[in-house]
Design a protein around this motif. Structure first.
Motif, short mmCIF file in Angstrom:
data_model
loop_
_atom_site.label_atom_id
_atom_site.label_comp_id
_atom_site.label_asym_id
_atom_site.label_seq_id
_atom_site.Cartn_x
_atom_site.Cartn_y
_atom_site.Cartn_z
N ASP A 23 1.13 -6.55 -7.81
CA ASP A 23 2.15 -5.77 -6.53
C ASP A 23 2.52 -6.11 -5.79
OD1 ASP A 23 -0.23 -6.16 -5.29
OD2 ASP A 23 -0.39 -4.53 -4.25
N ASP A 77 9.45 -2.13 -1.95
CA ASP A 77 9.85 -1.00 -0.72
C ASP A 77 9.61 -0.89 0.47
OD1 ASP A 77 8.38 0.31 -3.65
OD2 ASP A 77 6.85 0.15 -2.62
N GLU A 126 13.70 -1.44 0.29
CA GLU A 126 14.39 -0.26 -0.29
C GLU A 126 13.73 0.94 1.30
OE1 GLU A 126 16.63 0.18 -1.35
OE2 GLU A 126 16.52 -1.08 -2.57
N HIS A 127 12.68 1.26 1.23
CA HIS A 127 12.33 1.61 2.92
C HIS A 127 13.48 1.69 4.50
CE1 HIS A 127 10.02 3.24 0.40
NE2 HIS A 127 9.21 4.21 0.84
N THR A 179 12.34 3.43 -9.74
CA THR A 179 11.89 3.83 -8.25
C THR A 179 13.25 3.88 -7.85
OG1 THR A 179 10.29 2.79 -9.26
CG2 THR A 179 10.22 3.51 -6.56
N TYR A 180 14.19 3.24 -7.55
CA TYR A 180 15.12 3.77 -6.67
C TYR A 180 17.06 3.69 -7.15
CZ TYR A 180 11.33 1.91 -3.41
OH TYR A 180 10.28 1.99 -2.73
N GLN A 202 6.31 -4.93 -5.61
CA GLN A 202 6.48 -4.16 -5.86
C GLN A 202 6.73 -3.45 -4.42
OE1 GLN A 202 4.50 -1.17 -7.85
NE2 GLN A 202 4.73 -2.17 -9.41
N PHE A 203 5.76 -4.46 -3.42
CA PHE A 203 5.30 -3.92 -2.02
C PHE A 203 6.93 -4.93 -1.61
CE2 PHE A 203 3.74 -6.10 1.65
CZ PHE A 203 3.83 -5.16 2.28
N VAL A 262 4.12 2.45 3.28
CA VAL A 262 4.48 1.23 2.56
C VAL A 262 3.35 0.62 3.30
CG1 VAL A 262 5.48 -0.55 2.15
CG2 VAL A 262 6.76 1.38 1.60
N ARG A 306 -0.72 1.45 2.96
CA ARG A 306 -0.66 1.92 0.83
C ARG A 306 -0.80 -0.46 1.29
NH1 ARG A 306 3.33 3.61 -0.57
NH2 ARG A 306 4.62 1.66 -0.83
N TYR A 307 -0.27 -0.87 1.37
CA TYR A 307 -0.95 -2.38 1.39
C TYR A 307 -1.48 -2.55 2.50
CZ TYR A 307 0.96 -7.45 1.03
OH TYR A 307 0.62 -8.67 0.58
N TYR A 336 11.17 -2.23 -12.23
CA TYR A 336 11.11 -1.35 -10.90
C TYR A 336 11.79 -1.06 -9.81
CZ TYR A 336 7.87 -0.14 -6.85
OH TYR A 336 7.42 1.41 -5.67
#
Length: 425
Positions: free
Chosen positions: A55, A62, A65-66, A14-15, A58-59, A307, A310-311, A10
């Motif tokens: 998820d 995220d 990376e953010h 994604t990144y 992935q969370f 992010v 979304r969570y 992932y």
């Protein structure tokens, strides 16, 4: 192990394309500081079990990376000094079409060239690509035994050996060769590609692009001992010849082996796509450079807000969102003064005309004080989230540490912080 693989798959999908910013390289002292922060964060961290939701990994990625994007945006604003005001004296390159050509100023800040020029790109530099034959994954086209093939690249020759064990199908052999090439670190990338009928082929590409005057190929794969097996694989077949980039500087034709090169020892250009006409490369004015830097910081901030939202929706966990959005809530009036406002979801936006007016007024010092305060808060939040993104995910505490006898435990965070976690708890 499968969960770790899925997490990193992932991450790369994604990144992976964004890896490589010059702000992602660090001094030894910075790496040591990061390690010490990880150790400190884990001294009192309890033993916990991550909730088994698809998820969750992935969370966490995220978040990390953010947080990295936030750190890079802060570094970009302060690369010429800790005070954001220093950006007004920094030379920053501009491109009239950044979607096709990115530009960075790498010359001397005092004596480097500031001359504007035009560039028109006709074609990009390309790597050599060899594409093998598509093989049905469950068939067994290889007899058990030991096989070899030779690789010639950059005046060096390498011999690769691989074994075929009884019962191994085509997919297992192809994956084995892909790993062999990628781990050899000889300047090639290998991957499996799949066609419409689910057959797989090995695709090998050179990391280098372009071709010299005395060269015809960047690499060559051959075999005399295992010629039949190499013919089955088909990886000696060139499907894309290497080529140089073609472009015009101020109307004069040039070529380059790479899509990244320097002009006048001052501008580093990154060619991303052929242009539609001429693109002008020069320096940004003071206000434009500041506006772009602030907008980049706000974009990274808004990404972290997204992010958190979304969570919040998926797990009803508002920890991340509340922590990040509190930065702007505590500075509402001062941010509005410099042209930064928040919407109902906490996203920040900049009125560039308002910012330009205030930094050219008698309130300039107050404006930069506000921007520096926001920058410091963003950097602090980014550092905290990057060191331990697992602080924001749903987890069940198994055991708290003895508060009187804490021990350093640098490996207790998780694979999402660059470490490992035991899912078997």
């Amino acid at each position: 192990m499968a969960r770790i693989d899925s997490a990193y798959n992932y991450f790369m999908s994604t990144y992976g394309d964004s890896i490589g910013s010059r702000y992602e390289s660090h001094k030894k002292s910075e790496l040591r500081d990061t390690y010490n922060k990880i150790v400190k964060a884990n001294k009192d961290s309890p033993l916990y079990k991550i909730k088994d939701t698809e998820d969750m990994g992935q969370f966490a990625i995220d978040i990390k990376e953010h947080a990295n994007s936030m750190s890079i945006s802060v570094s970009n604003l302060t690369s010429n000094g800790e005070d954001i005001e220093s950006i007004l004296s920094k030379r920053i390159a501009s491109s009239s079409d950044p979607n096709t050509i990115e530009a960075a100023y790498v010359g001397d800040e005092e004596t480097g060239s500031t001359e504007e020029f035009t560039i028109e790109v006709d074609s990009l530099a390309k790597p050599q690509i060899n594409t093998g034959n598509f093989l049905a994954p469950q068939d067994m086209n290889f007899k058990p035994g030991q096989y070899t093939f030779d690789l010639d690249i950059k005046n060096h020759s390498y011999e690769f050996q691989f074994n075929v064990n009884p019962g191994e199908d085509n997919l297992a052999i192809q994956n084995k060769i892909v790993r062999l090439i990628n781990t050899s670190d000889v300047g090639l990338n290998a991957q499996l590609i799949t066609n419409r009928i689910a057959s797989n082929a090995i695709q090998v590409s050179s990391k280098a692009t372009g071709i010299g005057e005395d060269e015809t190929r960047l690499f060559n794969i051959s075999s005399t001992i295992s010629r039949d097996e190499l013919d089955i694989l088909g990886i000696s077949r060139v499907t894309q010849e290497p080529s140089n980039s073609d472009f015009k500087l101020n109307g004069t034709e040039h070529q380059s082996l790479s899509n990244v090169f320097t002009v006048n020892k001052a501008y580093e250009l990154y060619l991303k796509a052929p242009t539609n006409g001429e693109v002008t490369i020069g320096l940004k004015n003071d206000t434009e450079a500041l506006t772009d830097g602030v907008n980049q910081m706000l974009d990274s901030y808004n990404g972290m807000i997204d992010v958190g939202l979304r969570y919040t929706g998926a797990h009803q966990n508002r920890t991340l969102f509340n922590e990040i959005s509190s930065i702007a809530r505590g500075m509402t009036e001062s941010l509005a003064f410099v042209g930064i406002t928040a919407d109902e979801n906490g996203h920040l936006s900049l009125d560039s005309e308002r910012l330009a007016d205030v930094i050219n007024s008698d309130d300039k010092a107050s404006a930069f004080s506000t921007l520096n305060e926001l920058k410091s808060a963003v950097r602090s939040a980014a550092s905290k989230a990057s060191i331990n993104p697992m602080a924001y995910v749903d987890k069940a505490v198994v055991e708290y540490k003895n508060p009187g006898k804490t021990l350093t435990a640098p490996y207790a965070t998780s694979q999402y912080s660059g470490m490992m976690v035991n899912y078997g708890l």
